[in-house]
Design a protein around this motif. Structure first.
Motif, PDB file in Angstrom:
ATOM      1  N   HIS A 291       0.954  -1.280  -0.073  1.00 40.73           N
ATOM      2  CA  HIS A 291      -0.006   0.341   0.054  1.00 40.73           C
ATOM      3  C   HIS A 291       0.787   0.879   0.367  1.00 40.73           C
ATOM      4  N   VAL A 292       2.630   1.617   0.737  1.00 37.59           N
ATOM      5  CA  VAL A 292       2.650   2.556   1.188  1.00 37.59           C
ATOM      6  C   VAL A 292       3.389   2.993  -0.494  1.00 37.59           C
ATOM      7  N   SER A 293       3.903   1.527  -0.860  1.00 41.33           N
ATOM      8  CA  SER A 293       4.901   1.749  -1.993  1.00 41.33           C
ATOM      9  C   SER A 293       4.276   1.904  -3.040  1.00 41.33           C
TER      10      SER A 293
ATOM     11  N   ARG B 113      10.896  -9.755   0.008  1.00 42.24           N
ATOM     12  CA  ARG B 113      12.220  -9.971  -0.644  1.00 42.24           C
ATOM     13  C   ARG B 113      11.955  -9.700  -2.729  1.00 42.24           C
ATOM     14  N   MET B 114      10.529 -10.591  -2.518  1.00 44.31           N
ATOM     15  CA  MET B 114      10.334 -10.925  -4.166  1.00 44.31           C
ATOM     16  C   MET B 114       9.369 -10.240  -4.660  1.00 44.31           C
ATOM     17  N   LEU B 115       8.603  -8.803  -3.690  1.00 42.55           N
ATOM     18  CA  LEU B 115       8.960  -7.522  -3.770  1.00 42.55           C
ATOM     19  C   LEU B 115       9.102  -6.412  -3.978  1.00 42.55           C
ATOM     20  N   THR B 116      10.261  -6.419  -3.647  1.00 42.59           N
ATOM     21  CA  THR B 116      11.820  -5.702  -3.899  1.00 42.59           C
ATOM     22  C   THR B 116      11.827  -5.915  -5.344  1.00 42.59           C
TER      23      THR B 116
ATOM     24  N   GLY C  97      10.645  -7.457  -7.862  1.00 43.86           N
ATOM     25  CA  GLY C  97       9.332  -6.605  -8.634  1.00 43.86           C
ATOM     26  C   GLY C  97       9.145  -5.271  -8.594  1.00 43.86           C
ATOM     27  N   MET C  98       9.883  -4.768  -7.599  1.00 44.05           N
ATOM     28  CA  MET C  98      10.061  -3.309  -7.829  1.00 44.05           C
ATOM     29  C   MET C  98      10.673  -2.586  -8.480  1.00 44.05           C
TER      30      MET C  98
ATOM     31  N   GLN D  22      15.163   2.879  -7.299  1.00 45.36           N
ATOM     32  CA  GLN D  22      15.896   2.294  -6.482  1.00 45.36           C
ATOM     33  C   GLN D  22      15.307   1.715  -5.367  1.00 45.36           C
ATOM     34  N   ALA D  23      14.653   0.096  -5.700  1.00 42.04           N
ATOM     35  CA  ALA D  23      14.339  -0.625  -4.456  1.00 42.04           C
ATOM     36  C   ALA D  23      15.165  -1.512  -4.441  1.00 42.04           C
TER      37      ALA D  23
END
Length: 262
Positions: A131-133, A174-177, A179-180, A190-191
């Protein structure tokens, strides 16, 4: 080719002129990271669900000569998050750095783990980051720049009995990062993830106070001790600064060597 001068290198780590929002920064690791980023020159925005706590923390940082504002919202409430981020952007200024720190822990054997606790972990630790990202990125992307730091954990790499659902949320982060990175790197963001090892905080007070666990941990960790929250600040400043402009989708472990040995 001219070698960079020391002053040029140090400037890469400066956060002067940048603003950082740190979720869940009313205490613990979040507060330590807010103080560290502010010490490197950033104006910080303290987030908590409790306005009184956030106000007190921001006042404390200002007393230390740092620049701090507040933003009150619950990371699990999507519409509330969106409204709060828009308000920060309009009334305080652009968010250049986002640190997704807000998180909770629940402990129980996996076969008896309460469904409500599972749902709470997902809502705060994973949904909250999403949500925040998303809300912040909608402002970063048109500007073509931004830094996102997601708080992961050694439990995103290693499992331990009693906290399997927590570990699942950190593995997902870790995987969402990644994906970003896949979606936003070409658009200037940069994520990366920051993965603490075992640090003495309120979140794991039960473990800190357990002599048997502390003895096991100190023997298991190459540096032989618990981490101190301020030891996360250098890594956070690196990931928030121009020094990491070509670092993307990575997880930086700050764990005293725990994940490097068997």
């Amino acid at each position: 080719m001219r070698q960079p001068a020391m002053n040029d290198i140090l400037k890469l780590f400066s956060l002067s002129g940048r603003r950082a929002l740190i979720t869940g920064s009313g205490r613990g690791i979040g507060l330590a990271l807010a103080r560290g980023l502010a010490g490197a020159g950033a104006a910080v925005v303290i987030n908590d669900r409790n306005e009184q706590k956030a106000t007190a923390v921001a006042a404390q940082l200002r007393d230390e000569g740092l620049v701090a504002d507040i933003s009150i919202f619950d990371v699990t409430q999507r519409e509330e998050v969106s409204a709060a981020i828009n308000k920060v952007e309009e009334r305080i200024g652009s968010i250049d750095i986002l640190v997704n720190n807000a998180g909770i822990q629940r402990r129980a054997p996996l076969d008896t783990f309460p469904a409500d606790d599972w749902n709470d972990l997902l809502r705060v630790n994973l949904d909250g980051v999403f949500h925040v990202s998303q809300a912040v990125a909608r402002h970063m992307l048109p500007r073509g720049r931004g830094k996102i730091i997601n708080l992961c954990s050694v439990q995103g790499e290693l499992a331990r009995p009693g906290i399997a659902p927590y570990a699942a949320t950190k593995g997902a982060i870790r995987m969402l990062t990644k994906g970003m990175c896949a979606e936003w790197a070409s658009r200037g963001i940069q994520a990366n993830a920051l993965a603490p090892g075992y640090f003495a905080t309120d979140l794991n007070r039960a473990l800190v106070d357990d002599p048997d666990f502390s003895d096991w941990l100190c023997k298991r960790t190459p540096t032989g001790r618990w981490g101190r929250v301020e030891e996360l600040c250098g890594a956070a400043v690196f990931l928030a600064s121009a020094a990491s402009d070509f670092v993307n989708g990575q997880t930086l472990f700050v764990d005293g060597g725990l994940t490097s040995v068997v």
